[in-house]
Write a protein that holds these residues in place. Structure first.
Motif, short mmCIF file in Angstrom:
data_model
loop_
_atom_site.label_atom_id
_atom_site.label_comp_id
_atom_site.label_asym_id
_atom_site.label_seq_id
_atom_site.Cartn_x
_atom_site.Cartn_y
_atom_site.Cartn_z
N ARG B 50 -43.59 39.03 -6.39
CA ARG B 50 -44.09 39.61 -5.16
C ARG B 50 -45.61 39.69 -5.20
NH1 ARG B 50 -40.42 44.79 -4.75
NH2 ARG B 50 -38.58 43.65 -5.45
N GLU B 72 -47.92 41.21 2.87
CA GLU B 72 -47.01 41.41 1.73
C GLU B 72 -46.00 40.28 1.72
OE1 GLU B 72 -45.32 44.98 0.71
OE2 GLU B 72 -47.29 45.95 0.66
N SER B 74 -43.53 37.31 -1.04
CA SER B 74 -43.02 36.87 -2.34
C SER B 74 -42.88 35.36 -2.34
CB SER B 74 -41.68 37.53 -2.66
OG SER B 74 -40.72 37.13 -1.71
N SER B 87 -42.73 33.44 1.48
CA SER B 87 -42.77 34.10 2.79
C SER B 87 -43.64 35.33 2.69
CB SER B 87 -41.36 34.50 3.24
OG SER B 87 -40.84 35.51 2.41
N THR B 89 -45.47 38.71 5.33
CA THR B 89 -45.59 39.40 6.61
C THR B 89 -47.01 39.94 6.75
OG1 THR B 89 -43.28 40.05 6.57
CG2 THR B 89 -44.73 41.38 7.95
N ASN B 91 -49.18 42.58 9.06
CA ASN B 91 -49.23 43.60 10.10
C ASN B 91 -50.66 43.65 10.65
OD1 ASN B 91 -46.51 44.76 10.21
ND2 ASN B 91 -46.92 45.27 8.06
N THR B 102 -47.03 41.71 14.70
CA THR B 102 -46.62 41.37 13.35
C THR B 102 -46.34 39.88 13.27
OG1 THR B 102 -45.56 43.53 13.15
CG2 THR B 102 -44.93 41.88 11.52
N SER B 103 -46.77 39.25 12.18
CA SER B 103 -46.44 37.85 11.94
C SER B 103 -45.62 37.71 10.67
CB SER B 103 -47.72 37.01 11.76
OG SER B 103 -48.39 36.84 12.97
N VAL B 104 -44.68 36.77 10.69
CA VAL B 104 -44.03 36.34 9.45
C VAL B 104 -44.37 34.87 9.24
CG1 VAL B 104 -42.15 38.02 9.39
CG2 VAL B 104 -41.85 35.90 10.68
N LEU B 106 -43.41 31.51 6.83
CA LEU B 106 -42.40 30.95 5.93
C LEU B 106 -42.85 29.54 5.58
CD1 LEU B 106 -39.58 31.15 4.59
CD2 LEU B 106 -38.60 30.34 6.74
#
Lengths: 150, 150, 150, 150
Positions: B50, B72, B74, B87, B89, B91, B102-104, B106
């Motif tokens: 992580r 944040e 991992s 991946s 995230t 904020n 918020t974005s993710v 991948l």
């Protein structure tokens, strides 16, 4: 406490319960069922609104080799917003597969006037590629809706 | 050791170095620049792979109100795979904005024969909606490519 | 016209040419190469800004069974906007495959100060599913960038 | 025809109706309602399985300035597949807006055992950007489900 004081307290409590607005907060903790009949179990939130849990495949998911898979994520603070956004990552565990598959979910929890919670999410699912030339076809996309299992 | 034995050893070592495959591992730790001129700083990985870090807006990003925002995530274990998926995230912290974003991300880290690392990622960006009826328009999508800042 | 008046006119015209903005219009007609080394040939536009054409697989596309596949689409009117948006559909023709695959591309044509055109597009690629229960995994997503082949 | 012959015919017809498999074909022609309460009217298909039509905004769509907008698309041949995939493009007409917005829908038509048709689609919605630097934020994504209005 005298008898009348006791009744006053009971009355006050009863009124409080009746008058209080529906203060149901959207927390991801608990058990959820997706619109594709998968189940998801989410831990209680830590002080930073992070959670962990498991994603369990449904009967008709199409990926029959799916095993119970760990998830990790976080949500917005429900002290600040009643309908928080959330995100989590699932690292899929698969039978007889060497290829890593990871999903990210990004969504929002909505509460209807009866206090029923629904999670609306978009997700990306990536399969590891061997090289950048193969990268273009590695990502799937879709939506999921979750309702709480009571 | 005689002189000829010594030379034989040196030769063997030199060959070993030349023949050895490039063993450069893809770790997200460090500083990265995106194709939209944003910067990303990622911590060292903990024992569970992580990481945390920051996303810094670029000069021409179009969202001028963006502030340095925490991330944040991992990645896959590089003991297992040379080109790990990851991946994370973000904020987003915004000036003068009450709406959470918020974005993710991948993606996958690729290493070319020279050992240069590139991150290929797809992302979803969600803006909190007021109600399920407004939910449909809350999510944007795109790709990002990152190269390491040395 | 006297000699000095003539020279003044020539000078004015020369200045006009230099100062005039690059009026290169973004038309999809012609041949394009994608960042994954595929080629695309697009017909001239009809009066409603519609076009047809072909998508030709590249050497390293990963879907080795791809054949030249027909496309159809339309773009915004370049009389109205210098950098038009466009969309087109590709019905993939595949060797030895019974499963239909269709892509939609949605993008915009940009012209840089030198008049070079670039197409930026996001695409969805769907594979036919047998039932709604299998539908969730049928759609892939990605981006493509195209530059003109001269 | 004698009485018994007549009854034999009626019986034969009744049996035919009962025994015949549900041969309902998925055609996009007709009127549809989306899960966001929008309506869509689609023309009969031409010989190449192309169609045109209109998309009508719903009461709570969130984009209150939406006007009835034209669509164009095509579907797979129902002679070949019972549950065809389809794609169509909507060029949004907006009140008081100079910015072009275009959506592409990519989906599949499913028929349940009772002959009820449902359209499952993913869509991309692009807003024209001023420059490549602004391009990254121009595309939204989501899903729509349509049921036939009878």
């Amino acid at each position: 406490m005298g008898r009348s004081a006791f009744f006053a307290l009971v009355l006050a409590l009863a009124l409080a319960v009746c008058v209080a607005p529906v203060e149901r907060k959207c927390l991801l903790s608990g058990s959820w069922r997706s619109d594709t009949s998968c189940r998801m179990v989410v831990s209680t939130l830590d002080k930073d609104n992070r959670f962990s849990g498991f994603y369990l495949p449904g009967p008709a998911a199409g990926y029959s080799e799916l095993l119970t898979s760990p998830l990790e994520g976080s949500q917005q603070d429900t002290e600040l917003v009643p309908q928080p956004t959330f995100s989590f990552t699932v690292n899929w565990r698969l039978q007889d597969s060497e290829t890593a598959r990871t999903s990210v979910f990004l969504g929002q929890c909505y509460v209807d006037p009866k206090g029923e919670e629904t999670l609306h999410a978009l997700w990306l699912l990536r399969e590891a590629a061997d090289s950048p030339a193969e990268d273009w076809k590695g990502t799937r996309i879709g939506t999921s809706t979750f309702t709480r299992i009571k």
